[in-house]
Design an enzyme around this catalytic site. Structure first.
Site, short mmCIF file in Angstrom:
data_model
loop_
_atom_site.label_atom_id
_atom_site.label_comp_id
_atom_site.label_asym_id
_atom_site.label_seq_id
_atom_site.Cartn_x
_atom_site.Cartn_y
_atom_site.Cartn_z
N ASP A 160 -1.41 19.92 -14.46
CA ASP A 160 -1.85 18.66 -15.08
C ASP A 160 -1.28 18.62 -16.49
O ASP A 160 -1.65 19.41 -17.35
CB ASP A 160 -3.38 18.62 -15.10
CG ASP A 160 -3.92 17.30 -15.64
OD1 ASP A 160 -3.19 16.59 -16.37
OD2 ASP A 160 -5.10 16.98 -15.37
N ARG B 135 0.84 -1.20 0.00
CA ARG B 135 0.00 0.00 0.00
C ARG B 135 0.88 1.25 0.00
O ARG B 135 0.47 2.30 -0.49
CB ARG B 135 -0.92 0.01 1.23
CG ARG B 135 -1.70 1.33 1.37
CD ARG B 135 -2.87 1.23 2.33
NE ARG B 135 -2.53 0.70 3.62
CZ ARG B 135 -1.93 1.37 4.62
NH1 ARG B 135 -1.57 2.64 4.43
NH2 ARG B 135 -1.69 0.79 5.77
N TYR C 191 -10.39 19.78 -16.28
CA TYR C 191 -11.13 18.54 -16.51
C TYR C 191 -12.33 18.46 -15.57
O TYR C 191 -12.26 18.90 -14.43
CB TYR C 191 -10.17 17.36 -16.30
CG TYR C 191 -10.85 16.03 -16.17
CD1 TYR C 191 -11.58 15.48 -17.23
CD2 TYR C 191 -10.78 15.30 -14.99
CE1 TYR C 191 -12.21 14.27 -17.10
CE2 TYR C 191 -11.40 14.07 -14.86
CZ TYR C 191 -12.12 13.56 -15.92
OH TYR C 191 -12.75 12.36 -15.80
N LYS D 228 -3.96 7.47 -19.63
CA LYS D 228 -4.09 8.02 -20.96
C LYS D 228 -2.82 7.77 -21.80
O LYS D 228 -2.48 6.64 -22.09
CB LYS D 228 -4.43 9.51 -20.86
CG LYS D 228 -5.58 9.83 -19.89
CD LYS D 228 -6.87 9.11 -20.22
CE LYS D 228 -8.07 9.65 -19.46
NZ LYS D 228 -8.01 9.55 -18.01
#
Length: 393
Positions: free
Chosen positions: A184, A59, A112, A209
């Site tokens: 971003d 984790r 976005y 992406k």
């Protein structure tokens, strides 16, 4: 290995992979172990407290995930990097780790849709002061930043109308008030743009992406100043939005062809944008590689390529969009982007599905707009496909 003298294509292949893997494997192994054993308790303690390198619990960190993080870190010229289960995990963890009650963030109206939801619906609920400016109004952005803020969040090119903001200019304004600058860089990728070299403190990607490139694995990544990345990492390891080994392997594998794919998509997108710009059934084309684009000069200065993303609006209504899109043969009508196959769809079902028609209109997103993610198919086939579909209108 010192990658400072290497080209990006070489870095995308070798970063994180310069040490020999288990039994001489030439590709990173997928290590799905949840935990890692130590015979020496002092060594275990040193790793657990960060005094020595190693792995304790997946984790927190994982060897396969580390390979992916290193590729992004080096490509973005960053001090450190950490990853997340999704791109929205990267955005949300970064914002919530660095902002809190009484803090102020200045951002754009054109981010976005998922990021917009954070700014409009979630952060205000935690008493974070949010100011969203007209995206290309740099004077307004500078004025709001000068009033004092803790974080400036930018996206360039923007999703879905490909607006461009001047990273260096706004980073300078942010530095004057001691604000952290987050960019971003999903649309541009490290091949076309490196925000950290333009003054940003942190850069993030939806790795789902272009970095992955094959629409088969989800992930997010943040890179930048070590102190800031560490702060976000500490939040993420408790928040639990960790990237797992299998998708990390697939994204890292996809990155080995990143430069090849981006160069192809850059060239194809520019040809398609020029073709659409001159088509009588297309009202407007949004692509920063076109000289007519309002942000073209800034894009030329801060980008080495204009990317594989574009959008265009039809001379018509949403009914025309519904008629046009199913006519395309070499396109998946799907909600992602950055794949080897071309993807397309209207913002009302993709980037800004969370918003109402009125809210999209406020952002300058017409219902006749189509977001078009150029794949690596032959560009002549893609243009012929578009010509045929446009001819049906």
């Amino acid at each position: 290995m010192d990658f400072s003298q290497q080209k990006k294509g070489t870095t995308a292949i070798w970063a994180g992979e310069t040490e020999r893997f288990f039994q001489g494997a030439t590709t990173p192994p997928i290590i799905n172990s949840v935990t890692y054993a130590y015979d020496d308790l002092d060594e275990w303690y040193d790793v657990a407290t960060g005094k020595a390198d190693g792995f304790i619990y997946s984790r927190n960190t994982n060897p396969t995930v580390h390979v992916f993080e290193e590729k992004v870190r080096i490509l973005e010229c960053a001090e450190a990097a950490t990853s997340f289960a999704t791109g929205m995990g990267a955005i949300s963890n970064t914002l919530f780790a660095l902002l809190g009650p009484g803090k102020r963030v200045v951002s754009l109206k054109d981010t976005y849709g998922g990021a917009s939801r954070l700014f409009l619906d979630f952060l205000p609920g935690y008493n974070v002061n949010v100011t969203l400016c007209d995206t290309t109004n740099h004077e307004q952005l500078e004025a709001e930043i000068a009033k004092g803020c803790d974080l400036v969040y930018l996206e360039t090119p923007t999703n879905p109308t490909l607006k461009i903001v001047d990273i260096k200019r706004l980073a300078t304004a942010a530095k004057n008030v001691g604000a952290v600058v987050v960019v971003d860089n999903t649309f541009a990728t490290p091949i076309n743009q490196n925000p950290l070299q333009l003054g940003a403190d942190l850069v993030l990607h939806s790795a789902t992406k272009f970095l992955c490139g094959h629409s088969d694995a989800m992930g997010g990544v943040l890179a930048g100043k070590a102190e800031l990345v560490e702060k976000v990492f500490r939040f993420r390891e408790i928040n639990g939005a960790s990237l797992q080994a299998d998708p990390a392997y697939m994204i890292a594998r996809g990155m080995k062809t990143l430069e090849l794919r981006i160069e192809r998509q850059n060239a194809s997108a520019l040809k398609i944008a020029q073709f659409l710009k001159n088509h009588p059934k297309v009202a407007d084309v949004f692509y920063p590689g076109l000289p007519s684009h309002l942000g073209h000069d800034i894009a030329q200065a801060q980008m080495s390529g204009f990317g594989g993303m574009m959008s265009f609006s039809l001379n018509g209504s949403y009914d025309d969009v519904k008629k046009f899109l199913p006519k395309l043969q070499f396109v998946h009508l799907a909600a992602s982007l950055g794949s080897v196959s071309t993807l397309a769809g209207p913002p009302r079902t993709t980037s800004h599905v969370e918003l109402t028609e009125a809210q999209r209109a406020q952002l300058g997103i017409p219902e006749s707009l189509i977001r078009y993610s150029v794949g690596i198919e032959n560009v002549e086939d893609l243009m012929a496909d578009l010509e045929s579909a446009l001819g049906s209108l």
